[in-house]
Write an enzyme that holds these catalytic residues in place. Structure first.
Site, PDB file in Angstrom:
ATOM      1  N   GLU A 247       0.832  -1.204   0.000  1.00 23.65           N
ATOM      2  CA  GLU A 247       0.000   0.000   0.000  1.00 23.65           C
ATOM      3  C   GLU A 247       0.865   1.253   0.000  1.00 23.65           C
ATOM      4  OE1 GLU A 247      -1.903  -0.849   3.665  1.00 23.65           O
ATOM      5  OE2 GLU A 247      -2.737  -2.712   2.890  1.00 23.65           O
TER       6      GLU A 247
ATOM      7  N   GLU B 184      -4.275  -7.010   2.554  1.00 25.53           N
ATOM      8  CA  GLU B 184      -3.062  -7.715   2.972  1.00 25.53           C
ATOM      9  C   GLU B 184      -3.063  -9.166   2.509  1.00 25.53           C
ATOM     10  OE1 GLU B 184      -4.561  -5.479   4.703  1.00 25.53           O
ATOM     11  OE2 GLU B 184      -2.956  -4.028   5.083  1.00 25.53           O
TER      12      GLU B 184
ATOM     13  N   PHE C 289       2.650  -2.561   8.756  1.00 28.47           N
ATOM     14  CA  PHE C 289       2.867  -2.802  10.180  1.00 28.47           C
ATOM     15  C   PHE C 289       2.810  -4.316  10.359  1.00 28.47           C
ATOM     16  CE2 PHE C 289       2.275   1.121  12.838  1.00 28.47           C
ATOM     17  CZ  PHE C 289       2.119   2.039  11.819  1.00 28.47           C
ATOM     18  N   ALA C 290       3.679  -4.849  11.178  1.00 30.71           N
ATOM     19  CA  ALA C 290       3.656  -6.292  11.430  1.00 30.71           C
ATOM     20  C   ALA C 290       2.275  -6.730  11.902  1.00 30.71           C
ATOM     21  CB  ALA C 290       4.709  -6.668  12.471  1.00 30.71           C
ATOM     22  N   ASP C 291       1.579  -5.836  12.584  1.00 29.51           N
ATOM     23  CA  ASP C 291       0.247  -6.151  13.091  1.00 29.51           C
ATOM     24  C   ASP C 291      -0.727  -6.450  11.954  1.00 29.51           C
ATOM     25  OD1 ASP C 291       0.646  -4.679  16.073  1.00 29.51           O
ATOM     26  OD2 ASP C 291       1.736  -3.769  14.417  1.00 29.51           O
ATOM     27  N   PHE C 292      -0.632  -5.690  10.883  1.00 26.79           N
ATOM     28  CA  PHE C 292      -1.580  -5.893   9.778  1.00 26.79           C
ATOM     29  C   PHE C 292      -1.269  -7.189   9.035  1.00 26.79           C
ATOM     30  CE2 PHE C 292      -1.370  -0.987   9.312  1.00 26.79           C
ATOM     31  CZ  PHE C 292      -2.017  -0.838  10.513  1.00 26.79           C
TER      32      PHE C 292
ATOM     33  N   HIS D  20      -0.771  -1.548  16.928  1.00 25.28           N
ATOM     34  CA  HIS D  20       0.277  -1.046  16.030  1.00 25.28           C
ATOM     35  C   HIS D  20       1.658  -1.143  16.671  1.00 25.28           C
ATOM     36  CE1 HIS D  20      -3.195   0.820  14.032  1.00 25.28           C
ATOM     37  NE2 HIS D  20      -2.430   1.162  13.026  1.00 25.28           N
TER      38      HIS D  20
END
Ligand SMILES: Cc1ncc(C[n+]2csc(CCOP(=O)(O)OP(=O)(O)O)c2C)c(N)n1
Ligand SMILES: Cc1ncc(C[n+]2csc(CCOP(=O)(O)OP(=O)(O)O)c2C)c(N)n1
Ligand SMILES: [Mg+2]
Ligand SMILES: [Mg+2]
Lengths: 326, 351, 326, 351
Positions: A29, A59, A82-85, A128
């Protein structure tokens, strides 16, 4: 040797790889505007929007489509923002990418670099801020890298792009601006730790930005006359067991420090391995320092309670140097 | 190029004996399609017997009995170099794409020489040599992967197209939307084929699907889409010819929704007692694509004996495949740790 | 005390909870026909299709919608079918469910039981065989349960349904038919291990079906005159550190056995904790036994190489009893 | 009930001064809507100043400046008991739902008394007391959650409806399909509102979205769907009245696609230089919902001074909220480990 930031170092490695190999491309993105952390700035101008590709907020498709594109011969660099996404693409990474080569009996490879900016970044709160490197180390088929310096972010990114395995590449988003010298001729090697400081009293094992804090802790400890050895693992799978076991054989003391939750963190693997293989070398019990098993708050005073600081690392090491209570 | 039942010409239709057949049906083509469907069915029948009677197939296998027209009609228009992704119910697609049934049967039995070295089994069957990029044990996951294969082809400047098969149930998972949107956004040469057998395991898919039309879901993402009779191999082939021709010409994605029927259970050991009484028998009677193709060809003058011979040949081929698989050894023990990864391979570092 | 199967035990617990509390409901694919492993058979007849609800093949929505329904006051039991497919709902579980109560400052609860049948089941291959319990133990906000017997599957299911936290409930799919006595009055307690066998020579810690193999190993060891203590943790978060530390204090030997990949598995947490807190109690180095960091094949002879068997557990324990080489 | 600009009657429209206004506009209602939009804008302006000038907001905040008509027009038809989920850009929805701006501002500053105790910040703002079930830091994730809230209401026999706000970018993630399909399958009382501000962070969403119409995506799943002018608070309110009325009556889901414009950057620190030159200025000129509502009311005879007073009041309210937040202490240190979980809580077992 040029001085550059952690973000620039990776970008330079990518640009060089893209110049050398037309099969390498990036997708994620907002990449056309340089990416959310500006870590791609300028690449679209050089390589065009097909090779530095924007993506929908998808994702699962970014990961899945990049994988499909890898199966037919491209070498994607996947940006998860972000690793979270990246958790939105867990099936794609763990069930598909990590397993495809094996399930298909070696017919295919998935040469991919999956960038997942990780870690705490002031007041980013629980969704995040996560550090989930231990998850990926647990998944066969994946290589896991957590660089802590511009040098390693350059060299390991090059190695990751050159690697035919899927590489989960976890940059720490708090150190994009961290500057350092980069020697482009020093190759990155998976499973080869960097000894950030040599010392004979206590072995401190760390990775990602926490390795920088461990190095700072070692400097503090030196002022107290404690001579710490700091080992930055750089990659968690494979990881440099030999370096750690060798160091512990000399120091007799093992402290593992990481930002992730301590329970079930990769520190447990390091401590367990040393306990299994070198228990007799340990003068004092090994120790882990990581986040409590709690969540990361937005308010800075609460957030700070989850941090593994240089001071905390130094304090733990000092305790390990104390003579055992009678 | 072979006998025709009627002079060639633009597709016209005429009622004959109460059925509609295409005037310009090329009988050789019709027989080829019949043969492919017979081969798929014979392969799966042999596999099922190996599973049920002999316990030779250890994992679950999902049969496409009754659905053979979809694989046959679509893949007839693909080249070997074209790519394809499939599902847990992928034997038919794989055979139609040109994979070797012996290697496939060995894979189902988990033997050396299986197309995945015995590591994948039925649900992960793949033959990259014929562009078959894999079945998938996760419903819908192959949709984004297929979009990516097409994306990779475009980046590399190749001219292969990609076909993605998935089930009706898969249309309710996110990758359906994400993969089709991706193909639309990046303008990719891919054909999405929903092989709608009306069931998702024990669930009537319609009960868990909102809206009337999966094709509309694709249309809403800008794709040209059509609903077709997935039990009529010639109708499937005709629609596929059109769609694939356009995809090759324009590079743009399309969507086909082929309605068919799963004649058996979800897996070979599922008695499918949840179906309305009589449904399976009635559908086998009225929709079976092999039966329909035989009738069509019979009406066009093909002798039953010739068609029986095709069936017998298919059965013999697959019986031989089963024999070969049965006789094959287990994979070498050392292969257990091979092909996981190069860096940090368990061959060197299992722990 | 009734004898029932592992599957029936959980079903009975669910039925009782549903009778007692109209807010409890189940949702997952194919539940109306009893579920893929028949573990819901009969429930739809008693409670109707709204409370024993079918679902589209939409793991993300099953998880996310059940969470939403929990936020407004229902108590969902979520069926993920295979633990592997639950990876399609990782964002929902880890970023949403586990964190909501905290992020919203305690305004909400997510009382949910998330059933994830796990583990190896002959020739199910790499995408249908995983054991990822270590992942969930690493995630703050989640309770993690891995029952190994009908008794525990009954009692812990009841406890999980009664719990106001989200409980990741990992049943082992190879033991649905395992029979055993169930005492409905023996309550399940999180963080309280079951001592499957008392012994003074070596402590074997395990959970899930592997605990059954550990118990079988102990029986073999007894024939050799080795007196093993078998601790079935039952829940991994919280886990019964006191039971393990107490046992190790007596035996001086720790062996942790689990089916999951050893690297980064929860065994590392157990060993690391003991090494940190009770290193001086250990007569020999602690040991883990788990799957190699490889993938699970379809072919039975390859698959078997990944198994942690009773024989392997017994062999490891025997080695630990040998006098150290001079 | 208050003055009207013209005699009440069926909605009729007439051109006045080149603009179209509704003959039966209720001026009090119009002023209420203006006031709500002014409050939202003033809240965000205060928050932005606190962030930029004073560095008091430590995390990212996403402002809805220019989009206030959507929150205002939709939520006008909700009761306090109705449920709502929102996004990272959720201040407006939260204020409109009735949350206390003081508690919200404290949350943005991470202070004691914040609606989430300072633990969530802007991106996780929530007020369960007014049915606001949370903003969300993960794009699209709130869609399945909202469907579930409606599902829970149905199971419990409640009569609340649920509204789910999400952005245009969110329509390209799987939960969009899975959540809407879910609502359709289970026939749930929920209104999905796509608040389309044309951007997804720095990306023009249209460039990454296949197909022309997000409403068509919802229609393909059987939902009644409409496209509306999201910059006209009265048009939004009218569409919402219809949709919400039907949802209350039938329990069936509906979809609204409200087109608006994000006047600022993605976050307060994004200069949004990627937008075509002049676009932002032109759009602020032509689409700003507050400006439009003021013009409409002015045309209907409302004095500028009265509207200025509304604005001044809103600003004063939010300035006071910021003062209160600025003065509030940090959350108590002990709260760091509270409200994670009961069983195995880090308050007792951090390691
Ligand atoms: C993500 C995921 N959820 C659930 C399953 C279990 N499962 C395997 S096949 C199947 C039904 C699939 O239905 P459909 O897509 O229509 O394909 P069909 O089986 O009819 O060919 C289900 C639910 C799975 N494999 N993956
Ligand atoms: C799953 C996921 N991917 C990416 C992001 C990063 N991100 C935050 S907001 C945003 C843009 C969202 O666009 P849209 O849905 O249109 O909402 P808007 O910001 O315009 O209100 C992105 C990409 C995220 N939060 N979650
Ligand atoms: Mg189906
Ligand atoms: Mg937007």
């Amino acid at each position: 040797m040029a001085v550059m930031s952690y973000a620039e170092a990776a970008k330079q490695a990518i640009a060089e790889a893209m110049r050398a190999d037309p099969r390498v491309w990036c997708v994620g993105e907002d990449l056309g505007r340089g990416g959310v952390f500006k870590q791609y700035v300028g690449l679209v101008e050089e390589f065009g929007p097909a090779r530095v590709s924007d993506a929908p907020i998808s994702e699962a498709a970014i990961m899945g489509a990049a994988f499909g594109a890898a199966l037919v011969g491209t070498r994607p660099i996947v940006e998860m923002r972000f690793a979270d996404f990246a958790l939105c693409a867990t099936d794609e990474l763990v069930n598909q990418i990590a397993k495809a080569r094996y399930m298909f009996g070696g017919q295919s490879r998935a040469p991919m670099v999956i960038r997942k900016p990780m870690g705490m970044w002031r007041s980013s709160a629980a969704q995040h801020s996560q550090s989930l490197e231990a998850w990926y180390a647990h998944i066969p088929g994946l290589v896991v890298v957590c660089p802590s310096t511009p040098q390693d972010n350059y060299a390991m990114m090059k190695a990751a792009i050159a690697c035919d395995d899927p590489v989960v590449y976890l940059e720490h988003k708090n150190i994009w601006a961290l500057e350092g010298e980069v020697d482009p001729d020093a190759p990155g090697a998976f499973g080869q730790a960097r000894i950030r400081r040599q010392g004979g009293d206590v072995t401190i094992v760390s990775w990602s930005d926490c390795a920088n804090r461990a190095a700072a802790a070692a400097a503090m400890l030196a002022e107290d006359g404690i001579d710490a050895e700091v080992i930055d693992l750089i990659s968690l799978w494979p990881w440099d067991k030999a370096a750690v076991l060798g160091s512990v054989a000399r120091t007799g003391r093992l402290l593992v420090a990481h930002e992730a939750v301590a329970v079930g963190g990769f520190g447990a693997e390091v401590v367990a391995t040393v306990a299994e293989r070198a228990a007799h070398r340990l003068k004092v019990p090994p120790r882990r320092i990581g986040s409590p098993r709690g969540l990361i708050a937005y308010a800075p005073n609460l957030e700070d309670q989850m941090r593994v600081t240089a001071e905390a690392i130094a304090a733990a090491a000092r305790q390990m140097m104390e003579p055992a209570p009678a | 190029m072979g006998r025709t039942a009627a002079p060639p010409g633009a597709a016209e239709e005429a009622g004959i004996g109460g059925r509609v057949i295409r005037r310009n049906l090329d009988i050789d083509t019709g027989l080829d399609r019949l043969a492919m469907m017979e081969r798929i069915r014979a392969f799966e029948a042999a596999a099922e017997r190996a599973a049920v009677d002999e316990g030779l197939v250890l994992g679950a296998i999902h049969l496409s009995t009754g659905q053979e027209a979809v694989a046959t009609g679509i893949i007839a228009h693909l080249d070997r170099a074209d790519y394809m992704t499939s599902t847990h119910r992928g034997h038919g697609h794989t055979i139609a794409k040109g994979a070797d049934p012996v290697a496939m049967m060995k894979e189902l039995l988990g033997r050396e020489g299986g197309c995945c070295g015995g590591k994948g089994g039925s649900m992960h069957i793949a033959d990259f040599g014929v562009g078959m990029l894999g079945a998938n044990g996760v419903v819908s996951a192959n949709i984004t992967i297929a979009a990516g294969a097409a994306h990779g082809v475009k980046l590399l400047g190749g001219d292969q197209i990609t076909v993605c098969f998935f089930g009706d149930g898969a249309a309710n998972r996110g990758p359906f939307l994400e993969g089709i949107n991706w193909a639309g956004v990046f303008d990719l040469p891919i054909l999405f084929v929903c092989e709608d057998n009306r069931y998702s395991a024990s669930t009537r898919t319609a009960d868990m699907t909102a809206g009337d039309s999966l094709a509309d879901r694709a249309r809403a993402m800008g794709l040209t889409a059509a609903e077709i009779d997935g039990n009529d191999v010639n109708a499937v082939a005709e629609a596929a010819a059109g769609a694939i021709g356009r995809i090759r010409a324009t590079g743009r994605p399309e969507f086909l929704h082929a309605v068919t029927y799963r004649q058996g259970g979800h897996t070979y050991f599922d008695p499918a007692a949840y179906r309305p009484p009589g449904e399976a028998a009635r559908m086998a009677e009225t929709t079976d694509p092999i039966r329909r193709q035989r009738e069509l060809l019979a009406d066009a003058g093909v002798a039953a004996a010739q068609m029986d011979a095709i069936r017998a040949e298919a059965r013999a081929e697959m019986e031989a495949a089963l024999d070969a698989a049965r006789a094959a050894p287990w994979p070498p023990a050392a292969s257990a740790f091979a092909d996981v990864q190069d860096i940090g391979s368990p061959q060197r570092e299992p722990f």
